[in-house]
Design an enzyme around this catalytic site. Structure first.
Site, short mmCIF file in Angstrom:
data_model
loop_
_atom_site.label_atom_id
_atom_site.label_comp_id
_atom_site.label_asym_id
_atom_site.label_seq_id
_atom_site.Cartn_x
_atom_site.Cartn_y
_atom_site.Cartn_z
N ASP A 181 46.43 45.66 45.98
CA ASP A 181 45.15 45.88 45.31
C ASP A 181 45.40 45.25 43.94
O ASP A 181 46.15 45.80 43.13
CB ASP A 181 44.83 47.37 45.16
CG ASP A 181 43.48 47.57 44.51
OD1 ASP A 181 43.24 46.96 43.44
OD2 ASP A 181 42.65 48.31 45.04
N HIS A 182 44.83 44.09 43.69
CA HIS A 182 45.30 43.32 42.54
C HIS A 182 45.01 44.01 41.21
O HIS A 182 45.61 43.68 40.20
CB HIS A 182 44.80 41.88 42.58
CG HIS A 182 43.37 41.68 42.17
ND1 HIS A 182 42.31 41.99 42.98
CD2 HIS A 182 42.83 41.20 41.03
CE1 HIS A 182 41.18 41.70 42.35
NE2 HIS A 182 41.47 41.20 41.16
N HIS A 244 39.54 48.97 43.97
CA HIS A 244 39.96 48.70 42.59
C HIS A 244 39.67 49.89 41.65
O HIS A 244 40.55 50.34 40.93
CB HIS A 244 39.27 47.45 42.04
CG HIS A 244 39.47 46.22 42.88
ND1 HIS A 244 40.62 46.00 43.60
CD2 HIS A 244 38.69 45.14 43.10
CE1 HIS A 244 40.53 44.84 44.24
NE2 HIS A 244 39.36 44.30 43.96
#
Ligand code: BG6
Length: 485
Positions: A181-182, A244
């Site tokens: 999950d950047h 996010h």
């Protein structure tokens, strides 16, 4: 930590994600000396390309290559570690070819302890066949390590996510799997742990006694523009909130982990997420953008089905049932085609007890994740002069001013390095994903019309601050406007 003898295979090497994020991040790590010694990178995709074509594509998003000689030189040397293999995703024989290519490179290494890292920059449709083919054809049981790095979407709801996870698990163990999950790689999200647990003053005010409400906001100034066909299947909640923003929420609200060890951190995140019940319909506001200022509406995108009710804006309020947070609303909101680009956490504190100061602005702590990273605290101070009057002012830590020389790493740089080091702290564990889907699945099923008619989102003009109903929505949860939020 992988120091040498490592090959990174990027699958989906001709796609957008690889071009825009994966390769620039790999290049940045290469240039700073963070890739293992003798590291080689193989691109794999369906498109037939020769080496120069592939090199061009893989390096096309590296910034400042034209006007910085050092970067231009580094790109030339980066190209020497790249090779490319074209092949299908469903075809075992194509993966045998990839294995042959891997073995060819590996025969030049001295050691037999060779590491294979597979990065899947791929659409969900080919995810499972690739995980399976990699395991069956390209896994090296004699290797140092084999790892797989994967990207969302991880399913569309609780059941489909469980199916996906369980299928991938047949081939790749949890220890070998790195789910990106950047947002967890973003500098300011990583800073939350330090702000909270390295400051006694912050820690003391971090609960329902001091905090009135929290907003976590994601704003983008562009619409789906040609990507609508993909987006329409998912919608704003699956695209940004369920992953996010929920990740940011969990780091913001978890208890202090026993240590920095990955499982200690992830245990605390799972625990706080498990205290959140599924989102209620009346805690939700959905919007869809319409044409304005010469910009097209969502439904004008030709790739979007006519009459789609897919939300391009969503605000939802979550409640955490534990002693620290009972009664504090956490408002997650995200939208496309808004007036600006911004991601921030805004913590609004309670009013001071009435008495000597009336109608005074509330304290707010804002953590701006992007752009222009900053942490600032709105607080009241005496107006300088011969009388006592309080004025709202700010203690401001703007990174650009405070850390003049600092280069803020891209999220993908940080995460790929973590995966090479074998550090799972900033990757999503299977049970974390499961509980995230539990929170969002009922509301998503309602939006998808699983048990009845689909709710119609309210409309908002392209380029606006969002639906006009938003103001009242936030105030309902106790937010008092005394700022430019
Ligand atoms: C992705 C979403 O996960 O995150 C995109 O699919 C969104 O729709 C993107 O634009 C935002 O990432 P960032 O790093 O630009 O904030």
């Amino acid at each position: 930590d992988l120091k040498d003898n490592t090959i990174i295979v990027v699958l989906g090497a001709s796609g957008d994600l690889a071009k825009k994020k994966t390769f620039p991040a790999l290049f940045a790590l290469y240039r700073q000396g963070f890739l293992p010694r003798d590291c080689k990178i193989i691109g794999y995709a369906r498109t037939k390309m020769d080496k120069p074509d592939f090199e061009k594509r893989a390096t096309s998003y590296i910034k400042n290559a034209e006007d910085n000689k050092d970067i231009a030189n580094a790109i030339e040397s980066f190209k020497t570690i790249l090779t490319y293999v074209a092949g299908d995703y469903e075809d075992g024989a194509a993966f045998d070819k990839l294995r042959g290519h891997l073995e060819g490179i590996e025969s030049s290494y001295q050691s037999k302890e060779i590491n294979r890292i597979f990065y899947l920059a791929l659409p969900p449709t080919v995810f499972i066949p690739v995980a399976k083919n990699l395991k069956e054809h390209c896994y090296n049981p004699k290797a140092g390590v084999n790892r797989i790095i994967i990207e969302k979407p991880f399913g569309k709801d609780l059941d489909s996510a469980r199916d996906l996870l369980n299928t991938v698990k047949q081939y790749w163990s949890e220890d070998e799997t790195f789910r990106i999950d950047h947002y967890l790689g973003k500098e300011m999200v990583k800073n939350l742990l330090v702000l909270r647990f390295a400051n006694i003053a912050m820690g003391a005010a971090w609960d329902k006694n001091s905090i009135s409400n929290v907003q976590i906001t994601f704003k983008e100034p562009f619409g789906t523009e040609g990507r609508g066909g993909y987006f329409d299947e998912f919608g704003m909640i699956r695209d940004v909130l369920q992953n996010h923003l929920l990740q940011v929420l969990s780091v913001l609200t978890m208890e202090r982990p026993v240590s920095f060890a990955a499982e200690d951190i992830r245990d605390e995140k799972v625990k706080v997420l498990r205290s959140i019940p599924p989102i209620e319909r009346n805690d939700t506001l959905l919007g869809q953008y319409v044409s304005a200022n010469g910009k097209p509406g969502y439904l004008d995108d030709e790739t979007v089905p006519p009459n789609s009710t897919c939300p391009t804006f969503a605000a939802t309020t979550l409640w955490i049932h534990n002693p620290r947070w009972e009664g504090v609303p956490f408002i997650l909101k995200a939208g496309k085609a808004l007036n600006e680009s911004k991601v921030e956490v805004r913590i609004q504190f309670k009013d001071v007890t009435q008495g000597i100061f009336k109608d005074i602005a509330r304290n707010e702590l804002v953590i701006r994740i992007q752009p222009n990273e900053a942490v600032y605290l709105k607080l009241n101070s005496k107006t300088p002069g011969l009388y006592t009057r309080a004025i709202p002012t700010e203690m401001d830590l703007t990174y650009k001013r405070r850390f003049l020389e600092a280069k803020i790493p891209e999220a993908y740089e940080a995460l790929i390095l973590d995966a090479l080091r074998g550090d799972h702290s900033n990757f999503v564990r299977h049970d974390e994903l499961d509980v995230a889907w539990k929170i969002f699945t009922p509301i998503l099923h309602w939006i998808d019309g699983v048990n009845g008619p689909r709710p119609r989102p309210v409309s908002y003009p392209y380029g606006s601050r969002g639906p006009k109903e938003l103001e009242a929505f936030i105030e309902k949860y106790g937010y008092k406007r005394n700022s430019d939020a």
